[in-house]
Design a protein around this motif. Sequence first.
Motif, PDB file in Angstrom:
ATOM      1  N   ILE A 182      28.708 -38.208  28.821  1.00 17.81           N
ATOM      2  CA  ILE A 182      28.528 -36.793  29.121  1.00 17.81           C
ATOM      3  C   ILE A 182      28.390 -35.994  27.831  1.00 17.81           C
ATOM      4  O   ILE A 182      29.172 -36.141  26.913  1.00 17.81           O
ATOM      5  CB  ILE A 182      29.703 -36.281  29.964  1.00 17.81           C
ATOM      6  CG1 ILE A 182      29.616 -36.953  31.335  1.00 17.81           C
ATOM      7  CG2 ILE A 182      29.688 -34.759  30.083  1.00 17.81           C
ATOM      8  CD1 ILE A 182      30.824 -36.795  32.174  1.00 17.81           C
ATOM      9  N   ARG A 254      38.637 -39.406  26.362  1.00 14.23           N
ATOM     10  CA  ARG A 254      37.392 -39.171  27.108  1.00 14.23           C
ATOM     11  C   ARG A 254      37.433 -37.807  27.810  1.00 14.23           C
ATOM     12  O   ARG A 254      36.454 -37.057  27.820  1.00 14.23           O
ATOM     13  CB  ARG A 254      37.209 -40.289  28.142  1.00 14.23           C
ATOM     14  CG  ARG A 254      35.914 -40.187  28.929  1.00 14.23           C
ATOM     15  CD  ARG A 254      35.784 -41.311  29.949  1.00 14.23           C
ATOM     16  NE  ARG A 254      36.951 -41.427  30.819  1.00 14.23           N
ATOM     17  CZ  ARG A 254      37.214 -40.618  31.842  1.00 14.23           C
ATOM     18  NH1 ARG A 254      36.393 -39.640  32.136  1.00 14.23           N
ATOM     19  NH2 ARG A 254      38.301 -40.777  32.566  1.00 14.23           N
ATOM     20  N   LYS A 255      38.586 -37.492  28.384  1.00 15.58           N
ATOM     21  CA  LYS A 255      38.714 -36.208  29.074  1.00 15.58           C
ATOM     22  C   LYS A 255      38.492 -35.041  28.116  1.00 15.58           C
ATOM     23  O   LYS A 255      37.907 -34.027  28.495  1.00 15.58           O
ATOM     24  CB  LYS A 255      40.105 -36.082  29.703  1.00 15.58           C
ATOM     25  CG  LYS A 255      40.233 -36.874  30.986  1.00 15.58           C
ATOM     26  CD  LYS A 255      41.618 -36.741  31.584  1.00 15.58           C
ATOM     27  CE  LYS A 255      41.679 -37.532  32.885  1.00 15.58           C
ATOM     28  NZ  LYS A 255      42.335 -36.797  33.949  1.00 15.58           N
ATOM     29  N   GLU A 258      34.783 -34.725  27.578  1.00 16.66           N
ATOM     30  CA  GLU A 258      34.096 -34.165  28.740  1.00 16.66           C
ATOM     31  C   GLU A 258      34.337 -32.667  28.857  1.00 16.66           C
ATOM     32  O   GLU A 258      33.489 -31.936  29.361  1.00 16.66           O
ATOM     33  CB  GLU A 258      34.551 -34.883  30.019  1.00 16.66           C
ATOM     34  CG  GLU A 258      33.965 -36.279  30.125  1.00 16.66           C
ATOM     35  CD  GLU A 258      34.552 -37.083  31.270  1.00 16.66           C
ATOM     36  OE1 GLU A 258      34.215 -38.273  31.361  1.00 16.66           O
ATOM     37  OE2 GLU A 258      35.342 -36.536  32.057  1.00 16.66           O
TER      38      GLU A 258
END
Length: 419
Positions: A182, A254-255, A258
Amino acid sequence: MPIAVKSFVFIILASFIVAFSVSSSMAETPANAPNPIISDVRVGLHGSKTRVVLDIDRNVHFSIFTLPAPYRVVVNLPEVGWNLTKNAKTQKKGLMSRFRYGLFTPGTSRMVIDANGPMEVQKAFILKPVKGSGVQFHRLVIDLVSTTETVFLEGLAQRKAQAKASQPSVAEIQNASIPMPIKKPKPVGKKVIMLDPGHGGVDPGTIGVSGTYEKNITLAMARDIKKAIEKNGRFKVVLTRNRDIFIRLRDRVRKAREAGADLFISIHADAIKNPKTRGLSVYTLSDKASDKEAAALAHKENKADLIAGLDLSSENAEVTNILIDLAQRESMNQSAIVAKNLVKELKREVKLLRNTHRFAGFAVLKAPDLPSILVETGFLSNRQDERNLLSRKYRAKLARAVAKGVERHFATVQEAQIR
Ligand SMILES: [Zn+2]
């Protein structure tokens, strides 16, 4: 996730645990019932067997498998409520040296039984309540027997081979639509701060002198910091978790990506042998730890995934190394600047550990393109620190200091850019 990829994952998972997967009818659970409740855990010795019994208020679907290094039994359940007495929580007998439990992913609860040697699950099944006998619970029964290391590892290798056999070929993978990473959405105006409450769910973190769980302190602290930072209206604050749930270390990073985060702050509370040691410290990433304590701490925090019953033996060491290499000087320098700005504000308000800004190899700080720091808010092994962190007032004060530090940092960065 595209359906194709989803089903690969499912196949891999399903075949991995198929050896011991047991299911039972869910027919008697009404569709809108609240989560099942586990009200007791007992362990007993029956000949050479160690039998673990869970009382559940209804029939559930579960799966069970074992992992080495350290030897563990992992039981996956639907999302359940745990209503255990202190006595039930602290039991150990036979092969079981202790157990942990909690939310693993939304919809899945997990119990991890630590074993004191190689063992195997001889049987695992659900017993229904017996009419007229006074037994009103469903019981999940797990029988463990000890085995040799060789047999244990052979069993594990077999399960892995089975899982591999049902994995898709390279061509199949290439043909499947794989989700692209993303792209960082460029937020207009507001800087995004990602707060990361350490541990959670099945991983309690450190346990304090009077029984406080680190995972609860870190979440309370993160919520307070979010409130304090958002007060000035220039920042958006996101949490990697806002409930008592387990999250893998790399998923935390990762969060942050994103969310398009500009800064990542991981929040922890430490414990140490010496009960007198207290104070807050701020860590940033380095391939070399600044001292032995910092190295030991990083080692402990990095084990969170292991504690939650993840099998990391198949994780690619190369990927990890590349990630470390990617942790470019730039991001490390940025992190060090953030840490300095934060410490300047914190030292006015709270007691700090000596040499407060330290360096160590924390997995959660390894995002290459994102300034990341880890705040150890205090020592739960120290009575005063534990009391402070349990106090709403103290946390609010600490949160305000962090908020000021964040403001100071972005003000400094902006100034530098204008010049
Ligand atoms: Zn921690």
